[in-house]
Write a protein that holds these residues in place. Structure first.
Motif, PDB file in Angstrom:
ATOM      1  N   UNK A   1       0.829  -1.203   0.000  1.00 40.32           N
ATOM      2  CA  UNK A   1       0.000   0.000   0.000  1.00 40.32           C
ATOM      3  C   UNK A   1       0.867   1.258   0.000  1.00 40.32           C
ATOM      4  N   UNK A   2       0.402   2.279  -0.697  1.00 42.27           N
ATOM      5  CA  UNK A   2       1.113   3.544  -0.789  1.00 42.27           C
ATOM      6  C   UNK A   2       0.098   4.677  -0.737  1.00 42.27           C
ATOM      7  N   UNK A   3       0.598   5.905  -0.663  1.00 42.91           N
ATOM      8  CA  UNK A   3      -0.308   7.052  -0.673  1.00 42.91           C
ATOM      9  C   UNK A   3      -1.084   7.103  -1.976  1.00 42.91           C
ATOM     10  N   UNK A   4      -0.439   6.743  -3.072  1.00 50.16           N
ATOM     11  CA  UNK A   4      -1.111   6.752  -4.373  1.00 50.16           C
ATOM     12  C   UNK A   4      -2.124   5.617  -4.493  1.00 50.16           C
ATOM     13  N   UNK A   5      -1.840   4.483  -3.856  1.00 50.86           N
ATOM     14  CA  UNK A   5      -2.741   3.326  -3.902  1.00 50.86           C
ATOM     15  C   UNK A   5      -2.826   2.715  -2.512  1.00 50.86           C
ATOM     16  N   UNK A   6      -3.741   3.204  -1.668  1.00 48.79           N
ATOM     17  CA  UNK A   6      -3.845   2.715  -0.282  1.00 48.79           C
ATOM     18  C   UNK A   6      -4.327   1.276  -0.179  1.00 48.79           C
ATOM     19  N   UNK A   7      -4.850   0.710  -1.271  1.00 50.96           N
ATOM     20  CA  UNK A   7      -5.315  -0.676  -1.295  1.00 50.96           C
ATOM     21  C   UNK A   7      -6.352  -0.957  -0.202  1.00 50.96           C
ATOM     22  N   UNK A   8      -7.196   0.042   0.066  1.00 53.62           N
ATOM     23  CA  UNK A   8      -8.273  -0.139   1.028  1.00 53.62           C
ATOM     24  C   UNK A   8      -7.868   0.023   2.473  1.00 53.62           C
ATOM     25  N   UNK A   9      -6.653   0.458   2.731  1.00 55.04           N
ATOM     26  CA  UNK A   9      -6.188   0.629   4.110  1.00 55.04           C
ATOM     27  C   UNK A   9      -6.421   2.051   4.596  1.00 55.04           C
ATOM     28  N   UNK A  10      -6.846   2.154   5.846  1.00 58.47           N
ATOM     29  CA  UNK A  10      -6.881   3.452   6.488  1.00 58.47           C
ATOM     30  C   UNK A  10      -5.612   3.683   7.287  1.00 58.47           C
ATOM     31  N   UNK A  11      -5.100   2.598   7.923  1.00 55.82           N
ATOM     32  CA  UNK A  11      -3.924   2.712   8.785  1.00 55.82           C
ATOM     33  C   UNK A  11      -2.987   1.537   8.558  1.00 55.82           C
ATOM     34  N   UNK A  12      -1.689   1.839   8.546  1.00 53.28           N
ATOM     35  CA  UNK A  12      -0.648   0.805   8.605  1.00 53.28           C
ATOM     36  C   UNK A  12       0.200   1.109   9.833  1.00 53.28           C
ATOM     37  N   UNK A  13       0.379   0.122  10.669  1.00 56.67           N
ATOM     38  CA  UNK A  13       1.139   0.318  11.915  1.00 56.67           C
ATOM     39  C   UNK A  13       2.290  -0.679  11.968  1.00 56.67           C
ATOM     40  N   UNK A  14       3.453  -0.192  12.317  1.00 55.45           N
ATOM     41  CA  UNK A  14       4.631  -1.036  12.522  1.00 55.45           C
ATOM     42  C   UNK A  14       5.007  -1.012  13.994  1.00 55.45           C
ATOM     43  N   UNK A  15       5.495  -2.148  14.486  1.00 59.79           N
ATOM     44  CA  UNK A  15       5.857  -2.272  15.895  1.00 59.79           C
ATOM     45  C   UNK A  15       7.366  -2.437  16.036  1.00 59.79           C
ATOM     46  N   UNK A  16       7.924  -1.741  17.010  1.00 61.18           N
ATOM     47  CA  UNK A  16       9.327  -1.913  17.350  1.00 61.18           C
ATOM     48  C   UNK A  16       9.464  -2.829  18.549  1.00 61.18           C
ATOM     49  N   UNK A  17      10.453  -3.716  18.484  1.00 59.79           N
ATOM     50  CA  UNK A  17      10.657  -4.690  19.554  1.00 59.79           C
ATOM     51  C   UNK A  17      12.125  -4.719  19.966  1.00 59.79           C
ATOM     52  N   UNK A  18      12.359  -5.116  21.202  1.00 61.14           N
ATOM     53  CA  UNK A  18      13.712  -5.387  21.688  1.00 61.14           C
ATOM     54  C   UNK A  18      13.651  -6.656  22.517  1.00 61.14           C
TER      55      UNK A  18
END
Length: 673
Positions: free
Chosen positions: A108-125
């Motif tokens: 998904x991108x700004x030009x083609x969100x592919x139906x997404x409102x939100x994409x969230x990434x998680x950081x882990x340690x």
């Protein structure tokens, strides 16, 4: 992109705890099952299968169960991870990264969100959630990977030990290749640091998910350049839950051959040449002779005549059909017996199939087959070819020059048939014979890494194992170093039996810093290949360090000691000729070091340059580049490989002047021609 507050982070941490609890319940459910087969063997098989399923559901506390989340504008929400996790009701708690719904997370991108409102990434340690990043695609928010602190941290995360998966950092161009259809053969021309090896292995994992039953029956084969490389990548697929994948080094593709000698470079090139396929074919069929008279067969109480023209027709038919030699040999006896049956039937008899089968085993028929289509063995054919000047002259006529024939012949034949000392190149001649005698074992998908180093004969061997047209070919022509390497993707694909394969360049690097790549790219014009130079996503000032010294040993030890103050693995790469001095310098400084052939568990690994291909280290020390160039065939190619193994820093230690291509001097000393 925005960072979330403490409350949101706590809510996501609670979901992680819940997901781990659900996974444990899934494992408990498997462990509670009892194996009851129809017999003891089936019961043991079911027990083993249940154990494997339970092991696949083990929760590694150091590995996060999910790395991303997508919220659809339609209201659905999915967490993405390395495996599927469900709750007590069967509802998904974590979605497998290979599921179709996860495609939007990677593409998904700004030009083609592919139906997404939100994409969230998680950081882990160490398995604990530490941060999250959001992209509100419905507002036009989407960032370049270099703008993501979580992505950058994951890419730069220090590494010790085997290769890790990239499921959290797969980029759109990589995802397009990972999810390519099973029917396609894809050749990836990947510059250093572009993740071609990871892409190839993740494609195998994806195909095993998307075509589980088909590939479970037909199998997946991964071929690497050497055993050290396999030790590096070997844990990746099992970590993704894929245990039933055969992984072999290219020298081990041919089974039943003990490699006990090394050919001279010119002989390696010659044995790998495509012309050898026809030389070997002639050697296999050298004993086939045409009958000069009719065959008399005693059967059913009298003597029967099989006319010569019928016998010639049988032999000609098997040659025209290109029936495997051993298959044709077993069929000929039956075909001759069938000719006799027809003559018996014409005289009023009616022999049944059992009588015909017995006739095929009689001395008359078996003797005729042995005389005109004699038994051969794979090793026996190659042994005769390489030790008998007469056989070599007959089989190499108009294909090999006389000096080439002489170069292939051994100085003396082995004292016994089993005493032949085989080389890697010999093994593929033996495999060519095996392919002519019978059908080779096949796989539903084949992944070949460092394929730029394959010879024509090695390509043919792999083609026999991949008749389905489904393969992933990985490599970099700039890193072609093997004697006899084709280093031509069009020709490689043709010999692999996949002329319609799609060749895709990957030039954007995600791991090797730009400063290091720019330094290594200085060698490209001298490598004689037409490949685009790699560019890097990562600017890391100070990642390249050059140390000119009069005392190499103390400089190597000092460089490694400094690097041990930083997190991550250290690889020290030198020519074979320099390995002893480097090992001595490190031991003198009391530095704990592994040699790559014996594993990569210590923080410091000593690597001969000829085994560094495909490996990655956080920090790399390259010792005496001029020695690498001067003492190895295709030395500049090997140096290019060595310089591009670093993920964080590259240190070049040298007493001799750097090769002219790397020197900053206006008139550097020239290497002898």
């Amino acid at each position: 992109m925005c960072a979330a507050g403490v409350e949101e982070l706590e809510a996501e941490q609670a979901h992680l705890v819940f997901a781990r609890r659900c996974l444990e319940k899934m494992r408990d459910a498997v462990r509670s099952l009892e194996a009851h087969g129809g017999d003891p063997v089936s019961t043991e098989f079911l027990k083993a299968e249940l154990f494997r399923r339970a092991q696949a559901l083990l929760d590694d506390p150091e590995t996060p169960l999910f790395f991303g989340r997508i919220d659809r504008t339609a209201g659905e929400q999915f967490y993405l991870g390395r495996r599927h996790v469900r709750d007590d009701k069967g509802d998904p708690v974590v979605i497998d990264w290979r599921a179709e719904v996860s495609r939007a997370f990677y593409r998904a991108s700004a030009a083609d969100p592919m139906g997404l409102g939100l994409r969230r990434r998680f950081g882990f340690s160490h398995g604990a959630m530490t941060s999250l990043e959001d992209e509100h695609l419905d507002r036009g928010e989407a960032h370049d990977p270099s703008q993501s602190g979580i992505l950058t941290a994951e890419i730069e995360r220090p590494r010790v030990g085997p290769m890790r998966d990239i499921v959290a950092t797969i980029q759109p161009d990589q995802d397009d290749l990972v999810r390519a259809d099973l029917s396609q053969t894809i050749c990836i021309q990947g510059a250093p640091g572009t993740g071609k090896t990871a892409v190839g292995l993740h494609r195998a994992a994806y195909l095993l998910y998307a075509h589980r039953e088909q590939l479970k029956r037909s199998g997946v084969l991964v071929v690497g350049p050497n055993r050290s490389f396999l030790g590096y990548i070997g844990a990746l697929l099992p970590a993704l839950g894929e245990l039933d994948v055969e992984q072999v080094a290219v020298q081990d593709v041919v089974r039943g051959i003990s490699i006990r000698t090394v050919d001279d470079p010119d002989v390696i090139r010659l044995k790998g040449d495509e012309r050898m396929a026809e030389v070997v074919r002639r050697a296999v069929y050298a004993g086939v002779t045409l009958p000069r008279e009719d065959l008399m067969v005693s059967a059913f109480g009298r003597r029967w005549r099989v006319p010569r023209h019928d016998l010639l027709e049988l032999l000609d038919r098997e040659r025209r059909l290109k029936t495997p030699y051993a298959v044709a040999r077993s069929r000929l006896a039956t075909l001759v017996a069938e000719v006799v049956r027809r003559r018996v039937e014409a005289g009023g008899g009616a022999p049944d199939d059992h009588a015909v089968a017995r006739l095929a085993r009689t001395p008359d028929v078996k003797g005729w087959v042995d005389a005109h289509w004699p038994p051969v063995t794979t090793k026996g054919v190659v042994t005769r070819l390489l030790t008998d000047p007469r056989v070599m002259a007959e089989c190499g006529a108009d294909l090999l020059t006389e000096p080439e024939q002489q170069a292939l012949l051994r100085d003396a034949p082995p004292p016994t048939p089993g005493a032949m000392r085989w080389s890697v190149a010999d093994a593929f001649l033996v495999d060519e014979v095996a392919g002519l005698l019978d059908r080779a074992p096949t796989f539903g998908h084949v992944v070949v890494d460092e394929a730029q180093d394959l010879s024509a004969m090695q390509c043919r061997a792999l083609a026999r194992r991949c008749p389905s047209g489904s393969a992933t070919i990985l490599g970099d022509l700039a890193q072609a170093t093997a004697e006899g390497a084709l280093a031509d993707w069009t020709r490689t694909l043709e010999l692999l039996g996949q002329p319609g394969g799609r060749t895709v360049p990957l030039t954007r690097g995600y791991r090797v810093p730009a400063e290091v790549l720019d330094f290594a790219n200085r060698l490209l014009p001298s490598l004689g290949v037409d490949v685009a130079p790699a560019t890097s996503l990562r600017d890391a000032p100070g990642s390249l360090r050059r140390r000119h010294t009069d005392r190499t040993a103390p400089a190597i030890a000092s460089a490694v000691i400094e690097l041990l103050e930083l997190p991550g693995s250290v690889g020290v790469i030198a020519s074979e000729a320099g390995m002893g001095a480097v090992r001595k310098a490190l031991r003198h400084a009391d530095i704990d070091v592994d040699v790559v052939e014996h594993g990569m568990q210590a923080r410091v690994t000593l690597v001969p340059v000829t085994l560094c291909k495909g490996l990655e280290f956080d920090h790399v020390v390259v010792v005496e580049p001029a020695q690498i160039v001067g003492t190895h065939a295709r030395g500049l190619n090997w140096l290019y490989v060595a310089l591009t193994r670093a993920v964080t820093t590259l240190t070049v230690v040298h007493a001799e002047p750097l090769p002219a291509e790397l020197s900053d001097e206006p008139n550097p000393p020239q290497r002898p021609a």
